[in-house]
Design a protein around this motif. Sequence first.
Motif, PDB file in Angstrom:
ATOM      1  N   ASP A 102      -5.593  -3.666   6.882  1.00 52.88           N
ATOM      2  CA  ASP A 102      -5.121  -2.282   6.852  1.00 52.88           C
ATOM      3  C   ASP A 102      -6.037  -1.419   5.997  1.00 52.88           C
TER       4      ASP A 102
ATOM      5  N   ARG B 229      -4.053  -1.132  -4.665  1.00 52.24           N
ATOM      6  CA  ARG B 229      -3.340  -2.112  -3.869  1.00 52.24           C
ATOM      7  C   ARG B 229      -2.822  -3.172  -4.823  1.00 52.24           C
TER       8      ARG B 229
ATOM      9  N   CYS C 224       0.837  -1.207   0.000  1.00 51.79           N
ATOM     10  CA  CYS C 224       0.000   0.000   0.000  1.00 51.79           C
ATOM     11  C   CYS C 224       0.862   1.244   0.000  1.00 51.79           C
TER      12      CYS C 224
ATOM     13  N   HIS D  94       3.424  -4.804   6.014  1.00 55.16           N
ATOM     14  CA  HIS D  94       2.744  -4.589   7.305  1.00 55.16           C
ATOM     15  C   HIS D  94       1.280  -5.007   7.233  1.00 55.16           C
ATOM     16  N   GLU D  95       0.845  -5.423   6.054  1.00 59.40           N
ATOM     17  CA  GLU D  95      -0.587  -5.682   5.803  1.00 59.40           C
ATOM     18  C   GLU D  95      -0.655  -7.120   5.302  1.00 59.40           C
TER      19      GLU D  95
ATOM     20  N   SER E 229       1.791   3.191   2.225  1.00 63.22           N
ATOM     21  CA  SER E 229       2.805   3.285   3.279  1.00 63.22           C
ATOM     22  C   SER E 229       4.121   2.665   2.832  1.00 63.22           C
TER      23      SER E 229
HETATM   24 ZN   LIG Z   1      -0.774  -0.398   4.501  1.00 68.28          ZN
END
Ligand SMILES: [Zn+2]
Length: 302
Positions: free
Chosen positions: A110, A297, A2, A24-25, A4
Motif C-alpha cells: 500500500d 507507519r 496507515c 488492508h495492508e 486510512s
Molecule cells: Zn493503507
Amino acid sequence: MCGSDVFLQAGGFTGGPMPIVPGHEAAGVVEEVGPRTTGLTVGEQVALYYIDAPADSRYARRGRPNVGPGVRRMGVDVDGAFAEFVVRPAATLITPPAVIDPVVLAVLTDAVATPYHALRRIADIQPGETLLVLGIGGIGSNAVQLGRHFGARVIAVGRSPNKLALAQRLGADVVLSYCPEIEELVREATDGVGPDVVLQCAGSGRLDTLAIAVAGWLGRVVLVGTSTESFEARASSFVWRELSVLGSRGFVADDIREVMNLYLEKAVEVDHLTAHQRPLYEANEALEDLKSGRVLRTVLVP
Ligand SMILES: [Zn+2]
C-alpha cells in the motif's frame, strides 16, 4: 497500519458494516486452502491485495478492480488483517518472485503501491518532468523516491524538518518547508512555470487549492490524500493551462507486483516504513502514534 486506518476509526468510510476488523495492508503465509482452490500451496508467502471486485465488474475487466460498485475492501467492508488469521479469495493473493521479509512485503502493498499507481497509471509521469509532492507522510515519502526512479525532478513540500530531511534522503531535488509563501517558492523552484505533476498527499482542502493553483501547463494534479474538505478553483485555471485534476484510489494488484520487483532491484527502500513495529495487541497505541505524526507507519506483527 496507515492513515486510512485513522480515517476508518474517525468514521471517514461511511456506509460500511460496524464493527469491523481493520487491516488492508498486509502480508502473510497461506495456512489453509479451500477445496476448489488451485495455484496456491500451504506455507507459501503471499502479499494481500485488499480489494475483491465482483466477478462481472466492467472496471475490473479494464484492469481497474479498485473502483466500481460492489467492490469489497478488506479492513473496510469485510474483516481485515489486524488478526492472526484472515480469510481471503485466492485471486487476491500475490506470490512474490522471491521471499521478502514479511514486514517489508506488507508495506509494499500500500505505502509504495499507492504512489506507484498515482504516478504511473494516473499521472503517467515522464522522465524530465517536474513532480511536486505535497505532504511527506507514508505515501508522499514514497512518491518522492518513485518520482526520482521515474526520472522526474522532485520538489517535496512538508511541515516537519524530520520529514523534509527524509524527502531529501529519498532523492528530492528541492525540499520546501510549508509556509504562507509556498506558492511563490514553488514557482521560483520551477523557473516560473509550475510543476508538470502535483501529487497531493496531504488530505487538506487548502492544499488541494494550492495544488491546482501552482500546477504548470499541461499539468496533472493527482489527489491521493483523502479529504472531505472543499477546495477552490476557477475554470480559467483548467482551460488556459489545459490542466487536469485526477483522483487516484489505492492501487491494483499489478501495482503490487511491480513494486515488489522495484524493491528486489533495490530501486526503492522501505526502512522509513518498517522502523516502527508493535505486537498486534498494541494496535491502539499504534493508532495514537500515527495520529500524533510521530511515525509514518507502524507494522503490527501478530
Ligand atoms: Zn493503507
